[in-house]
Design a protein around this motif. Structure first.
Motif, PDB file in Angstrom:
ATOM      1  N   ALA A  45       0.830  -1.212   0.000  1.00 36.68           N
ATOM      2  CA  ALA A  45       0.000   0.000   0.000  1.00 36.68           C
ATOM      3  C   ALA A  45       0.862   1.259   0.000  1.00 36.68           C
ATOM      4  CB  ALA A  45      -0.943   0.005   1.205  1.00 36.68           C
ATOM      5  N   LEU A  46       2.044   1.176   0.585  1.00 41.56           N
ATOM      6  CA  LEU A  46       2.951   2.319   0.643  1.00 41.56           C
ATOM      7  C   LEU A  46       3.810   2.437  -0.612  1.00 41.56           C
ATOM      8  CD1 LEU A  46       4.201   2.002   4.334  1.00 41.56           C
ATOM      9  CD2 LEU A  46       2.454   3.541   3.431  1.00 41.56           C
ATOM     10  N   GLY A  47       3.667   1.448  -1.496  1.00 37.95           N
ATOM     11  CA  GLY A  47       4.482   1.452  -2.704  1.00 37.95           C
ATOM     12  C   GLY A  47       5.898   0.958  -2.457  1.00 37.95           C
ATOM     13  N   GLY A  48       6.094   0.296  -1.329  1.00 40.44           N
ATOM     14  CA  GLY A  48       7.428  -0.187  -0.970  1.00 40.44           C
ATOM     15  C   GLY A  48       7.587  -1.669  -1.233  1.00 40.44           C
ATOM     16  N   ASP A  49       8.733  -2.172  -0.849  1.00 42.71           N
ATOM     17  CA  ASP A  49       9.091  -3.566  -1.039  1.00 42.71           C
ATOM     18  C   ASP A  49       9.354  -4.162   0.344  1.00 42.71           C
ATOM     19  OD1 ASP A  49      10.248  -6.029  -1.616  1.00 42.71           O
ATOM     20  OD2 ASP A  49      11.751  -5.223  -2.981  1.00 42.71           O
ATOM     21  N   SER A  50       8.565  -5.150   0.729  1.00 41.63           N
ATOM     22  CA  SER A  50       8.744  -5.752   2.056  1.00 41.63           C
ATOM     23  C   SER A  50      10.094  -6.446   2.179  1.00 41.63           C
ATOM     24  CB  SER A  50       7.606  -6.728   2.359  1.00 41.63           C
ATOM     25  OG  SER A  50       7.592  -7.787   1.420  1.00 41.63           O
ATOM     26  N   ASN A  51      10.745  -6.731   1.053  1.00 41.35           N
ATOM     27  CA  ASN A  51      12.070  -7.352   1.102  1.00 41.35           C
ATOM     28  C   ASN A  51      13.172  -6.362   1.459  1.00 41.35           C
ATOM     29  OD1 ASN A  51      11.233 -10.009   0.399  1.00 41.35           O
ATOM     30  ND2 ASN A  51      10.908  -9.264  -1.673  1.00 41.35           N
ATOM     31  N   SER A 118      21.705  -3.998   8.829  1.00 38.00           N
ATOM     32  CA  SER A 118      20.662  -2.986   8.954  1.00 38.00           C
ATOM     33  C   SER A 118      21.098  -1.701   8.265  1.00 38.00           C
ATOM     34  CB  SER A 118      20.338  -2.732  10.429  1.00 38.00           C
ATOM     35  OG  SER A 118      21.460  -2.185  11.073  1.00 38.00           O
ATOM     36  N   ARG A 119      20.112  -0.864   7.971  1.00 35.06           N
ATOM     37  CA  ARG A 119      20.376   0.418   7.332  1.00 35.06           C
ATOM     38  C   ARG A 119      19.371   1.432   7.843  1.00 35.06           C
ATOM     39  NH1 ARG A 119      16.171   1.571   4.201  1.00 35.06           N
ATOM     40  NH2 ARG A 119      14.969  -0.141   3.325  1.00 35.06           N
ATOM     41  N   ALA A 120      19.695   2.685   7.707  1.00 34.07           N
ATOM     42  CA  ALA A 120      18.757   3.744   8.076  1.00 34.07           C
ATOM     43  C   ALA A 120      17.619   3.782   7.058  1.00 34.07           C
ATOM     44  CB  ALA A 120      19.476   5.089   8.105  1.00 34.07           C
ATOM     45  N   LEU A 121      16.425   4.147   7.527  1.00 30.26           N
ATOM     46  CA  LEU A 121      15.304   4.327   6.614  1.00 30.26           C
ATOM     47  C   LEU A 121      15.557   5.560   5.754  1.00 30.26           C
ATOM     48  CD1 LEU A 121      12.316   3.721   9.065  1.00 30.26           C
ATOM     49  CD2 LEU A 121      13.483   2.056   7.615  1.00 30.26           C
ATOM     50  N   THR A 122      15.093   5.499   4.522  1.00 32.78           N
ATOM     51  CA  THR A 122      15.221   6.670   3.652  1.00 32.78           C
ATOM     52  C   THR A 122      14.173   7.706   4.049  1.00 32.78           C
ATOM     53  OG1 THR A 122      13.649   5.878   1.998  1.00 32.78           O
ATOM     54  CG2 THR A 122      15.961   5.175   1.742  1.00 32.78           C
ATOM     55  N   ASP A 123      14.375   8.930   3.606  1.00 31.14           N
ATOM     56  CA  ASP A 123      13.386   9.986   3.874  1.00 31.14           C
ATOM     57  C   ASP A 123      12.033   9.607   3.275  1.00 31.14           C
ATOM     58  OD1 ASP A 123      15.262  11.470   5.253  1.00 31.14           O
ATOM     59  OD2 ASP A 123      15.725  12.793   3.558  1.00 31.14           O
ATOM     60  N   ALA A 124      12.041   9.011   2.091  1.00 28.96           N
ATOM     61  CA  ALA A 124      10.791   8.610   1.437  1.00 28.96           C
ATOM     62  C   ALA A 124      10.080   7.522   2.246  1.00 28.96           C
ATOM     63  CB  ALA A 124      11.064   8.132   0.012  1.00 28.96           C
ATOM     64  N   GLU A 125      10.834   6.552   2.759  1.00 20.05           N
ATOM     65  CA  GLU A 125      10.242   5.502   3.592  1.00 20.05           C
ATOM     66  C   GLU A 125       9.648   6.095   4.861  1.00 20.05           C
ATOM     67  OE1 GLU A 125      12.982   1.618   2.480  1.00 20.05           O
ATOM     68  OE2 GLU A 125      13.734   3.058   3.966  1.00 20.05           O
ATOM     69  N   ARG A 126      10.391   6.981   5.495  1.00 23.10           N
ATOM     70  CA  ARG A 126       9.913   7.604   6.737  1.00 23.10           C
ATOM     71  C   ARG A 126       8.622   8.377   6.492  1.00 23.10           C
ATOM     72  NH1 ARG A 126      13.044   7.979  10.997  1.00 23.10           N
ATOM     73  NH2 ARG A 126      12.388  10.064  11.551  1.00 23.10           N
ATOM     74  N   ALA A 127       8.557   9.115   5.388  1.00 21.21           N
ATOM     75  CA  ALA A 127       7.350   9.892   5.070  1.00 21.21           C
ATOM     76  C   ALA A 127       6.170   8.972   4.801  1.00 21.21           C
ATOM     77  CB  ALA A 127       7.610  10.792   3.865  1.00 21.21           C
ATOM     78  N   ALA A 128       6.376   7.923   4.014  1.00 20.30           N
ATOM     79  CA  ALA A 128       5.287   7.002   3.687  1.00 20.30           C
ATOM     80  C   ALA A 128       4.789   6.279   4.930  1.00 20.30           C
ATOM     81  CB  ALA A 128       5.749   5.996   2.623  1.00 20.30           C
ATOM     82  N   LEU A 129       5.703   5.814   5.764  1.00 22.74           N
ATOM     83  CA  LEU A 129       5.324   5.115   6.991  1.00 22.74           C
ATOM     84  C   LEU A 129       4.615   6.059   7.957  1.00 22.74           C
ATOM     85  CD1 LEU A 129       8.592   3.047   7.372  1.00 22.74           C
ATOM     86  CD2 LEU A 129       6.290   2.068   7.073  1.00 22.74           C
ATOM     87  N   SER A 130       5.082   7.282   8.054  1.00 21.04           N
ATOM     88  CA  SER A 130       4.477   8.253   8.956  1.00 21.04           C
ATOM     89  C   SER A 130       3.039   8.570   8.557  1.00 21.04           C
ATOM     90  CB  SER A 130       5.305   9.533   8.989  1.00 21.04           C
ATOM     91  OG  SER A 130       6.576   9.250   9.583  1.00 21.04           O
ATOM     92  N   ALA A 131       2.716   8.424   7.288  1.00 19.19           N
ATOM     93  CA  ALA A 131       1.350   8.666   6.819  1.00 19.19           C
ATOM     94  C   ALA A 131       0.373   7.607   7.323  1.00 19.19           C
ATOM     95  CB  ALA A 131       1.316   8.712   5.289  1.00 19.19           C
ATOM     96  N   ARG A 132       0.894   6.495   7.829  1.00 21.64           N
ATOM     97  CA  ARG A 132       0.056   5.396   8.345  1.00 21.64           C
ATOM     98  C   ARG A 132       0.097   5.291   9.861  1.00 21.64           C
ATOM     99  NH1 ARG A 132      -3.558   3.024   4.748  1.00 21.64           N
ATOM    100  NH2 ARG A 132      -2.665   3.233   2.678  1.00 21.64           N
TER     101      ARG A 132
END
Length: 139
Positions: A45-51, A118-132
């Motif tokens: 739904a966020l347009g991301g990849d669960s992998n 592990s890696r830091a979340l990208t700004d785009a990931e943080r924004a998309a996740l924050s919307a939920r």
């Protein structure tokens, strides 16, 4: 899990006969498979990849039996907290009659496949996740 219900991703999952144990209720391992489907639905739904994430933690409280006569459940998934490299998700499994079967939380960590770390979340990931974002359950 409370808050804006529009922030939740809901996915209906069909249950198979072999998902049930000899006692006639949903096998405990199947709950984890259902939560995984909820996480995949959220990422889709966020347009991301669960992998791009790995599972770091699962908390699960069983609230009500899912008997063999129940043929489907709804998995609800929302974001409780977004961190630097991880995200905490609130998840629920709900029976067709509206009864809460299980609830819990999972923590996903951003994953660098090439470095296998592990890696830091990208700004785009943080924004998309924050919307939920949804409100965390009261303790």
């Amino acid at each position: 899990m409370s808050g804006d219900s529009d922030a939740l991703v809901r996915v209906t999952q069909q249950l198979r006969l072999n998902d049930f144990d000899v006692l006639g209720h949903l096998n405990q391992a199947v709950y984890h498979e259902l939560l995984e489907q909820g996480r995949i639905a959220l990422m889709t739904a966020l347009g991301g990849d669960s992998n791009e994430f790995v599972l770091a933690r699962v908390e699960l409280d069983y609230r009500r039996e899912v008997p063999v006569a129940v043929r489907e459940v709804v998995v609800e998934t929302g974001v409780e907290r977004v961190g630097r490299a991880s995200v905490r998700l609130a998840q629920r499994i709900v029976r067709p009659d509206g009864e809460l079967a299980a609830e819990g939380a999972t923590v996903l960590v951003g994953w660098n496949r090439a470095e296998r770390s592990s890696r830091a979340l990208t700004d785009a990931e943080r924004a998309a996740l924050s919307a939920r974002l949804v409100a965390a359950p009261a303790s």
